[in-house]
Design a protein around this motif. Structure first.
Motif, PDB file in Angstrom:
ATOM      1  N   ALA A 105       0.804  -1.223   0.000  1.00 59.94           N
ATOM      2  CA  ALA A 105       0.000   0.000   0.000  1.00 59.94           C
ATOM      3  C   ALA A 105       0.837   1.274   0.000  1.00 59.94           C
ATOM      4  N   ILE A 106       2.093   1.188   0.499  1.00 60.25           N
ATOM      5  CA  ILE A 106       2.886   2.407   0.678  1.00 60.25           C
ATOM      6  C   ILE A 106       4.224   2.346  -0.030  1.00 60.25           C
ATOM      7  N   TYR A 107       5.053   1.337   0.297  1.00 59.72           N
ATOM      8  CA  TYR A 107       6.437   1.342  -0.190  1.00 59.72           C
ATOM      9  C   TYR A 107       6.517   1.304  -1.712  1.00 59.72           C
ATOM     10  N   LYS A 108       5.830   0.351  -2.309  1.00 59.25           N
ATOM     11  CA  LYS A 108       5.893   0.228  -3.764  1.00 59.25           C
ATOM     12  C   LYS A 108       5.319   1.456  -4.471  1.00 59.25           C
ATOM     13  N   PRO A 109       4.132   1.946  -4.054  1.00 63.57           N
ATOM     14  CA  PRO A 109       3.621   3.156  -4.700  1.00 63.57           C
ATOM     15  C   PRO A 109       4.524   4.373  -4.494  1.00 63.57           C
ATOM     16  N   PHE A 110       5.132   4.480  -3.313  1.00 65.75           N
ATOM     17  CA  PHE A 110       6.032   5.611  -3.056  1.00 65.75           C
ATOM     18  C   PHE A 110       7.233   5.565  -3.985  1.00 65.75           C
ATOM     19  N   THR A 111       7.822   4.398  -4.137  1.00 64.15           N
ATOM     20  CA  THR A 111       8.968   4.260  -5.028  1.00 64.15           C
ATOM     21  C   THR A 111       8.574   4.541  -6.476  1.00 64.15           C
ATOM     22  N   GLU A 112       7.403   4.057  -6.877  1.00 60.01           N
ATOM     23  CA  GLU A 112       6.937   4.315  -8.242  1.00 60.01           C
ATOM     24  C   GLU A 112       6.706   5.800  -8.480  1.00 60.01           C
ATOM     25  N   ALA A 113       6.207   6.502  -7.448  1.00 59.56           N
ATOM     26  CA  ALA A 113       5.877   7.921  -7.612  1.00 59.56           C
ATOM     27  C   ALA A 113       7.102   8.824  -7.545  1.00 59.56           C
ATOM     28  N   THR A 114       8.098   8.421  -6.764  1.00 57.13           N
ATOM     29  CA  THR A 114       9.235   9.312  -6.507  1.00 57.13           C
ATOM     30  C   THR A 114      10.559   8.811  -7.067  1.00 57.13           C
ATOM     31  N   GLY A 115      10.642   7.521  -7.366  1.00 51.40           N
ATOM     32  CA  GLY A 115      11.916   6.939  -7.777  1.00 51.40           C
ATOM     33  C   GLY A 115      12.831   6.631  -6.619  1.00 51.40           C
ATOM     34  N   GLN A 116      12.359   6.855  -5.381  1.00 57.18           N
ATOM     35  CA  GLN A 116      13.173   6.618  -4.190  1.00 57.18           C
ATOM     36  C   GLN A 116      13.073   5.143  -3.773  1.00 57.18           C
ATOM     37  N   ARG A 335      20.236  10.374   8.252  1.00 58.35           N
ATOM     38  CA  ARG A 335      20.996  10.983   7.166  1.00 58.35           C
ATOM     39  C   ARG A 335      20.146  11.296   5.942  1.00 58.35           C
ATOM     40  N   ASN A 336      18.973  10.685   5.867  1.00 57.71           N
ATOM     41  CA  ASN A 336      18.064  10.968   4.756  1.00 57.71           C
ATOM     42  C   ASN A 336      16.794  11.636   5.271  1.00 57.71           C
ATOM     43  N   LYS A 337      16.974  12.666   6.092  1.00 63.01           N
ATOM     44  CA  LYS A 337      15.836  13.286   6.771  1.00 63.01           C
ATOM     45  C   LYS A 337      14.799  13.826   5.791  1.00 63.01           C
ATOM     46  N   GLU A 338      15.228  14.542   4.785  1.00 65.08           N
ATOM     47  CA  GLU A 338      14.258  15.144   3.864  1.00 65.08           C
ATOM     48  C   GLU A 338      13.465  14.082   3.117  1.00 65.08           C
ATOM     49  N   GLN A 339      14.165  13.021   2.690  1.00 71.97           N
ATOM     50  CA  GLN A 339      13.450  11.922   2.020  1.00 71.97           C
ATOM     51  C   GLN A 339      12.513  11.218   2.987  1.00 71.97           C
ATOM     52  N   ALA A 340      12.941  11.135   4.264  1.00 72.77           N
ATOM     53  CA  ALA A 340      12.091  10.512   5.281  1.00 72.77           C
ATOM     54  C   ALA A 340      10.814  11.319   5.485  1.00 72.77           C
ATOM     55  N   LEU A 341      10.933  12.634   5.535  1.00 73.01           N
ATOM     56  CA  LEU A 341       9.753  13.474   5.687  1.00 73.01           C
ATOM     57  C   LEU A 341       8.838  13.347   4.475  1.00 73.01           C
ATOM     58  N   GLU A 342       9.435  13.261   3.299  1.00 72.15           N
ATOM     59  CA  GLU A 342       8.634  13.066   2.092  1.00 72.15           C
ATOM     60  C   GLU A 342       7.891  11.738   2.147  1.00 72.15           C
ATOM     61  N   PHE A 343       8.569  10.711   2.648  1.00 66.58           N
ATOM     62  CA  PHE A 343       7.928   9.405   2.792  1.00 66.58           C
ATOM     63  C   PHE A 343       6.742   9.483   3.747  1.00 66.58           C
ATOM     64  N   ILE A 344       6.922  10.138   4.892  1.00 69.04           N
ATOM     65  CA  ILE A 344       5.842  10.213   5.882  1.00 69.04           C
ATOM     66  C   ILE A 344       4.657  10.989   5.329  1.00 69.04           C
ATOM     67  N   ARG A 345       4.930  12.057   4.596  1.00 64.52           N
ATOM     68  CA  ARG A 345       3.822  12.806   3.985  1.00 64.52           C
ATOM     69  C   ARG A 345       3.028  11.911   3.036  1.00 64.52           C
ATOM     70  N   PHE A 346       3.737  11.104   2.267  1.00 66.06           N
ATOM     71  CA  PHE A 346       3.063  10.197   1.335  1.00 66.06           C
ATOM     72  C   PHE A 346       2.319   9.102   2.093  1.00 66.06           C
ATOM     73  N   ALA A 347       3.003   8.466   3.049  1.00 68.90           N
ATOM     74  CA  ALA A 347       2.442   7.302   3.750  1.00 68.90           C
ATOM     75  C   ALA A 347       1.217   7.647   4.571  1.00 68.90           C
ATOM     76  N   THR A 348       1.103   8.898   5.027  1.00 68.85           N
ATOM     77  CA  THR A 348      -0.033   9.290   5.864  1.00 68.85           C
ATOM     78  C   THR A 348      -1.027  10.159   5.112  1.00 68.85           C
ATOM     79  N   SER A 349      -0.945  10.149   3.801  1.00 69.73           N
ATOM     80  CA  SER A 349      -1.948  10.859   3.007  1.00 69.73           C
ATOM     81  C   SER A 349      -3.180   9.978   2.847  1.00 69.73           C
TER      82      SER A 349
END
Length: 426
Positions: A105-116, A335-349
């Motif tokens: 529900a989260i990891y795969k869609p996040f990677t597809e959307a962001t390339g991360q 060390r990846n704080k900004e990417q982590a914040l981006e992940f949380i914004r996506f995961a809790t949308s």
């Protein structure tokens, strides 16, 4: 806590079979969970005296094994795939079917959307590993799925980053602060899923006189029969006070007094000789199947499997369910704080939180997600919405477990509970 079983969802199983497997087992017993905790002495005392433990979502435990990168590679390495040059975001959660629902529900869609790319790791909860990383300055976890008590203590100790509430609004423009359920936004964490303890009734055994309120759990006159209760003061004391007439919003204030504690134990005394204690999340279903109890407390995810998938003749009483939440946090110095914040914004949308319900019956922390909830992925004719703790019809009288209360009072209440167990009934 769930064991460190680092496997991914196996999509070769379909239909009722896979969803039954996804929900096949609830959390490990309190004793097994206690053995895995290596926190401070105070925490250890609470763990080992009785089952008042840190509570991850009650998850299924076993799925077919497949290879997982997290098993074989060091954290923080760049993804070992052709052409990959982006450092992977290390996301840590509870694993097993809960972790796998997050992956779909989260990891795969996040990677597809962001390339991360994401490196998923599992853990058993608590703060020992987080504390060790932060204190050493070698923080290799970027995002961690934590419990409210961990959020409170970790935030106080400076183990987590303070999170700016720059979260996306609901699709209709409602602000995130208004969209999230009360108690699911924390200065150092953002709520994700809600799970709960409910009452399940053997409807066939009850016959024409069907219990329909939590207070009926304590009513032996109108509803004679044995009761199943988890062997812990947590949850039972709250329900005892509510059944004795205490308003839900006053429960923890009352339970913080010696008079309130005595009142709660007196109410438990009224059914003590009819209680069948359980410790492992599998047991309530077994008790109902054997007709060993008329009704029992149970995790909402377990009773979903029994009722919706196996179609057992059980009724769920949502009245005064006790709910808890899991949250996402970022360790201090990630060390990846900004990417982590981006992940949380996506995961809790709104959309990803609704998507999780296709895999497991945990309620979204956002109200707006409910409009998107529908059938499960695997059993398309089962609408999961009525089985979610956060469904409006189920949530009206829900009581939010107070992590701060149990952190402050857990040890004393465990000791009192253990002593009470040894006292004769009546």
């Amino acid at each position: 806590m769930p064991e460190r079983n680092k496997s991914t969802v196996c999509l070769s199983l379909t239909g009722f079979g896979l969803l039954a497997v996804l929900l096949a087992q609830a959390p490990l017993s309190a004793q097994a969970q206690a053995q895995t905790q290596t926190e401070t002495q105070t925490e250890t005392q609470v763990q080992t005296q009785a089952p008042v433990e840190a509570e991850a979502p009650p998850q299924s435990q076993d799925l077919p094994e497949t290879q997982d990168l997290a098993q074989t590679q060091d954290p923080g390495q760049t993804q070992d795939l052709p052409g990959a040059a982006v450092e992977r975001l290390v996301v840590v959660s509870w694993g097993r079917s809960y972790g796998r629902s997050q992956e779909e529900a989260i990891y795969k869609p996040f990677t597809e959307a962001t390339g991360q790319p994401i490196l998923r790791q599992d853990y058993r909860g608590g703060m020992q590993q987080i504390r060790a990383q932060v204190e050493s300055g070698e923080v290799y976890w970027d995002v961690v799925d934590i419990e409210p008590a961990t959020a409170d203590r970790g935030c106080e100790e400076g183990l987590f980053e303070s999170l700016p509430l720059l979260l996306p609004p609901a699709p209709d423009g409602t602000s995130a602060v208004e969209d999230f359920l009360p108690g699911t936004l924390h200065p150092c964490a953002v709520g994700s899923v809600v799970w709960s303890m409910v009452v399940a009734v053997d409807s066939d055994q009850a016959g024409e006189n069907q219990p329909d309120r939590m207070a009926d759990l304590f009513n032996l006159n109108d509803f004679p029969g044995r009761r199943g209760l988890r062997k812990t003061p947590k949850g039972n004391l709250e329900w005892a006070l509510i059944a004795d007439g205490v308003a839900p919003e006053e429960v923890y204030m009352e339970l913080a007094t010696s008079e309130g504690v005595a009142r709660a134990f007196a109410k438990l005394d009224s059914i003590k000789d009819q209680i069948v204690w359980w410790e492992d999340g599998e047991e309530p279903s077994q008790l109902l199947a054997r007709e060993a109890v008329l009704m029992t407390s149970t995790y909402n995810s377990r009773i979903f499997r029994d009722v919706a998938i196996e179609q057992e003749p059980y009724t769920v009483i949502w009245d005064h369910q006790i709910w808890d939440v899991d949250l996402w946090a970022v360790p201090k110095g990630a060390r990846n704080k900004e990417q982590a914040l981006e992940f949380i914004r996506f995961a809790t949308s709104t959309e990803p939180l609704a998507e999780i319900t296709k895999w497991l019956p945990y309620g979204p922390a956002r109200r707006s997600s409910h409009a998107l909830v529908g059938p499960t992925v695997i059993v398309a004719d089962v609408d999961v919405a009525p089985f979610l703790p956060t469904h409006p019809d189920n949530f009206a009288t829900a009581l939010h477990n107070s992590a701060s209360f149990w952190s402050e009072n857990g040890t004393a209440l465990v000791e009192r509970f253990n002593a009470w167990l040894q006292e004769p009934s009546g």
